[in-house]
Design a protein around this motif. Structure first.
Motif, PDB file in Angstrom:
ATOM      1  N   PHE A   9       0.815  -1.207   0.000  1.00 41.15           N
ATOM      2  CA  PHE A   9       0.000   0.000   0.000  1.00 41.15           C
ATOM      3  C   PHE A   9       0.850   1.259   0.000  1.00 41.15           C
ATOM      4  O   PHE A   9       0.538   2.211  -0.703  1.00 41.15           O
ATOM      5  N   SER A  10       1.926   1.283   0.765  1.00 40.06           N
ATOM      6  CA  SER A  10       2.756   2.488   0.787  1.00 40.06           C
ATOM      7  C   SER A  10       3.446   2.701  -0.555  1.00 40.06           C
ATOM      8  O   SER A  10       3.606   3.825  -1.007  1.00 40.06           O
ATOM      9  N   GLU A  11       3.841   1.610  -1.216  1.00 41.25           N
ATOM     10  CA  GLU A  11       4.455   1.735  -2.538  1.00 41.25           C
ATOM     11  C   GLU A  11       3.439   2.243  -3.550  1.00 41.25           C
ATOM     12  O   GLU A  11       3.740   3.063  -4.408  1.00 41.25           O
ATOM     13  N   TYR A  12       2.210   1.772  -3.436  1.00 41.02           N
ATOM     14  CA  TYR A  12       1.156   2.218  -4.349  1.00 41.02           C
ATOM     15  C   TYR A  12       0.859   3.692  -4.154  1.00 41.02           C
ATOM     16  O   TYR A  12       0.692   4.431  -5.112  1.00 41.02           O
ATOM     17  N   GLU A  13       0.824   4.151  -2.918  1.00 40.68           N
ATOM     18  CA  GLU A  13       0.510   5.549  -2.638  1.00 40.68           C
ATOM     19  C   GLU A  13       1.602   6.497  -3.117  1.00 40.68           C
ATOM     20  O   GLU A  13       1.317   7.598  -3.562  1.00 40.68           O
ATOM     21  N   THR A  14       2.852   6.097  -3.066  1.00 42.18           N
ATOM     22  CA  THR A  14       3.929   6.988  -3.493  1.00 42.18           C
ATOM     23  C   THR A  14       4.028   7.072  -5.006  1.00 42.18           C
ATOM     24  O   THR A  14       4.570   8.028  -5.535  1.00 42.18           O
ATOM     25  N   ASP A  15       3.508   6.088  -5.734  1.00 40.69           N
ATOM     26  CA  ASP A  15       3.651   6.054  -7.183  1.00 40.69           C
ATOM     27  C   ASP A  15       2.368   6.451  -7.914  1.00 40.69           C
ATOM     28  O   ASP A  15       2.229   6.198  -9.089  1.00 40.69           O
ATOM     29  N   THR A  16       1.422   7.084  -7.235  1.00 38.43           N
ATOM     30  CA  THR A  16       0.154   7.391  -7.886  1.00 38.43           C
ATOM     31  C   THR A  16      -0.025   8.867  -8.208  1.00 38.43           C
ATOM     32  O   THR A  16      -1.109   9.259  -8.586  1.00 38.43           O
ATOM     33  N   SER A  17       0.995   9.672  -8.067  1.00 38.77           N
ATOM     34  CA  SER A  17       0.821  11.073  -8.428  1.00 38.77           C
ATOM     35  C   SER A  17       0.681  11.181  -9.947  1.00 38.77           C
ATOM     36  O   SER A  17       1.197  10.355 -10.701  1.00 38.77           O
ATOM     37  N   GLN A  18      -0.037  12.188 -10.393  1.00 38.88           N
ATOM     38  CA  GLN A  18      -0.280  12.352 -11.824  1.00 38.88           C
ATOM     39  C   GLN A  18       1.017  12.580 -12.595  1.00 38.88           C
ATOM     40  O   GLN A  18       1.185  12.084 -13.698  1.00 38.88           O
ATOM     41  N   THR A  19       1.935  13.316 -11.998  1.00 43.78           N
ATOM     42  CA  THR A  19       3.207  13.599 -12.670  1.00 43.78           C
ATOM     43  C   THR A  19       4.015  12.326 -12.864  1.00 43.78           C
ATOM     44  O   THR A  19       4.569  12.102 -13.942  1.00 43.78           O
ATOM     45  N   SER A  20       4.067  11.475 -11.844  1.00 43.08           N
ATOM     46  CA  SER A  20       4.845  10.246 -11.979  1.00 43.08           C
ATOM     47  C   SER A  20       4.213   9.294 -12.990  1.00 43.08           C
ATOM     48  O   SER A  20       4.910   8.625 -13.745  1.00 43.08           O
ATOM     49  N   LYS A  21       2.879   9.249 -13.035  1.00 44.26           N
ATOM     50  CA  LYS A  21       2.213   8.419 -14.038  1.00 44.26           C
ATOM     51  C   LYS A  21       2.510   8.929 -15.442  1.00 44.26           C
ATOM     52  O   LYS A  21       2.791   8.150 -16.352  1.00 44.26           O
ATOM     53  N   LEU A  22       2.459  10.243 -15.616  1.00 45.23           N
ATOM     54  CA  LEU A  22       2.711  10.837 -16.922  1.00 45.23           C
ATOM     55  C   LEU A  22       4.149  10.596 -17.373  1.00 45.23           C
ATOM     56  O   LEU A  22       4.395  10.209 -18.515  1.00 45.23           O
ATOM     57  N   LEU A  23       5.105  10.773 -16.477  1.00 38.51           N
ATOM     58  CA  LEU A  23       6.504  10.540 -16.817  1.00 38.51           C
ATOM     59  C   LEU A  23       6.763   9.078 -17.154  1.00 38.51           C
ATOM     60  O   LEU A  23       7.527   8.773 -18.077  1.00 38.51           O
ATOM     61  N   ARG A  24       6.130   8.164 -16.422  1.00 39.08           N
ATOM     62  CA  ARG A  24       6.304   6.745 -16.698  1.00 39.08           C
ATOM     63  C   ARG A  24       5.746   6.392 -18.078  1.00 39.08           C
ATOM     64  O   ARG A  24       6.369   5.652 -18.837  1.00 39.08           O
ATOM     65  N   LYS A  25       4.591   6.933 -18.433  1.00 40.06           N
ATOM     66  CA  LYS A  25       4.009   6.676 -19.753  1.00 40.06           C
ATOM     67  C   LYS A  25       4.896   7.247 -20.860  1.00 40.06           C
ATOM     68  O   LYS A  25       5.048   6.642 -21.918  1.00 40.06           O
ATOM     69  N   PHE A  26       5.470   8.430 -20.632  1.00 41.28           N
ATOM     70  CA  PHE A  26       6.347   9.026 -21.637  1.00 41.28           C
ATOM     71  C   PHE A  26       7.604   8.188 -21.827  1.00 41.28           C
ATOM     72  O   PHE A  26       8.127   8.091 -22.930  1.00 41.28           O
ATOM     73  N   LYS A  27       8.108   7.576 -20.759  1.00 41.35           N
ATOM     74  CA  LYS A  27       9.288   6.724 -20.890  1.00 41.35           C
ATOM     75  C   LYS A  27       8.958   5.430 -21.618  1.00 41.35           C
ATOM     76  O   LYS A  27       9.778   4.910 -22.363  1.00 41.35           O
ATOM     77  N   GLU A  28       7.740   4.908 -21.412  1.00 43.16           N
ATOM     78  CA  GLU A  28       7.341   3.672 -22.067  1.00 43.16           C
ATOM     79  C   GLU A  28       7.106   3.882 -23.559  1.00 43.16           C
ATOM     80  O   GLU A  28       7.467   3.036 -24.370  1.00 43.16           O
ATOM     81  N   THR A  29       6.478   4.970 -23.933  1.00 45.34           N
ATOM     82  CA  THR A  29       6.164   5.261 -25.335  1.00 45.34           C
ATOM     83  C   THR A  29       6.584   6.690 -25.659  1.00 45.34           C
ATOM     84  O   THR A  29       5.795   7.619 -25.547  1.00 45.34           O
ATOM     85  N   PRO A  30       7.837   6.885 -26.069  1.00 48.74           N
ATOM     86  CA  PRO A  30       8.342   8.253 -26.269  1.00 48.74           C
ATOM     87  C   PRO A  30       7.748   8.984 -27.468  1.00 48.74           C
ATOM     88  O   PRO A  30       7.820  10.199 -27.541  1.00 48.74           O
ATOM     89  N   PHE A  31       7.142   8.279 -28.407  1.00 47.28           N
ATOM     90  CA  PHE A  31       6.602   8.962 -29.575  1.00 47.28           C
ATOM     91  C   PHE A  31       5.229   9.567 -29.323  1.00 47.28           C
ATOM     92  O   PHE A  31       4.769  10.387 -30.104  1.00 47.28           O
ATOM     93  N   VAL A  32       4.572   9.173 -28.246  1.00 45.45           N
ATOM     94  CA  VAL A  32       3.270   9.756 -27.920  1.00 45.45           C
ATOM     95  C   VAL A  32       3.412  11.245 -27.588  1.00 45.45           C
ATOM     96  O   VAL A  32       2.673  12.072 -28.115  1.00 45.45           O
ATOM     97  N   PRO A  33       4.362  11.656 -26.722  1.00 47.24           N
ATOM     98  CA  PRO A  33       4.501  13.101 -26.486  1.00 47.24           C
ATOM     99  C   PRO A  33       4.940  13.863 -27.731  1.00 47.24           C
ATOM    100  O   PRO A  33       4.551  15.014 -27.920  1.00 47.24           O
ATOM    101  N   ILE A  34       5.715  13.212 -28.594  1.00 44.29           N
ATOM    102  CA  ILE A  34       6.104  13.866 -29.850  1.00 44.29           C
ATOM    103  C   ILE A  34       4.864  14.093 -30.704  1.00 44.29           C
ATOM    104  O   ILE A  34       4.683  15.164 -31.294  1.00 44.29           O
ATOM    105  N   GLY A  35       3.980  13.100 -30.762  1.00 41.24           N
ATOM    106  CA  GLY A  35       2.731  13.246 -31.500  1.00 41.24           C
ATOM    107  C   GLY A  35       1.839  14.320 -30.912  1.00 41.24           C
ATOM    108  O   GLY A  35       1.214  15.094 -31.630  1.00 41.24           O
ATOM    109  N   MET A  36       1.786  14.387 -29.586  1.00 41.17           N
ATOM    110  CA  MET A  36       0.972  15.410 -28.925  1.00 41.17           C
ATOM    111  C   MET A  36       1.524  16.805 -29.202  1.00 41.17           C
ATOM    112  O   MET A  36       0.765  17.745 -29.450  1.00 41.17           O
TER     113      MET A  36
END
Length: 80
Positions: A9-36
């Motif tokens: 639960f503590s690990e889940y709570e620290t990794d649920t901020s919107q910024t961290s989710k967004l950065l993780r998605k950008f690292k997984e698929t770098p061409f999505v922010p380029i497309g945006m």
């Protein structure tokens, strides 16, 4: 509760901020922010050119800008 459940639960709570989710998605698929970013640039350019479109109809101008923006996004995702 066991101590193992508390750490999950503590690990889940620290990794649920919107910024961290967004950065993780950008690292997984770098061409999505380029497309945006390309989409935003095409839309911005289209709005700028809206005043100087000459005798072109508004609907035709908007269709061209939509196709250009969608093409940029699809091209960026396809390359990725």
């Amino acid at each position: 509760m066991s101590s193992g459940q508390e750490s999950v639960f503590s690990e889940y709570e620290t990794d649920t901020s919107q910024t961290s989710k967004l950065l993780r998605k950008f690292k997984e698929t770098p061409f999505v922010p380029i497309g945006m970013a390309g989409f935003a640039m095409v839309v911005g350019y289209g709005l700028y050119r809206l005043k100087h479109r000459g005798d072109m109809k508004m609907s035709l101008h908007l269709i061209h800008m939509r196709v250009a923006a969608q093409g940029f996004v699809v091209g960026a995702i396809t390359c990725g």
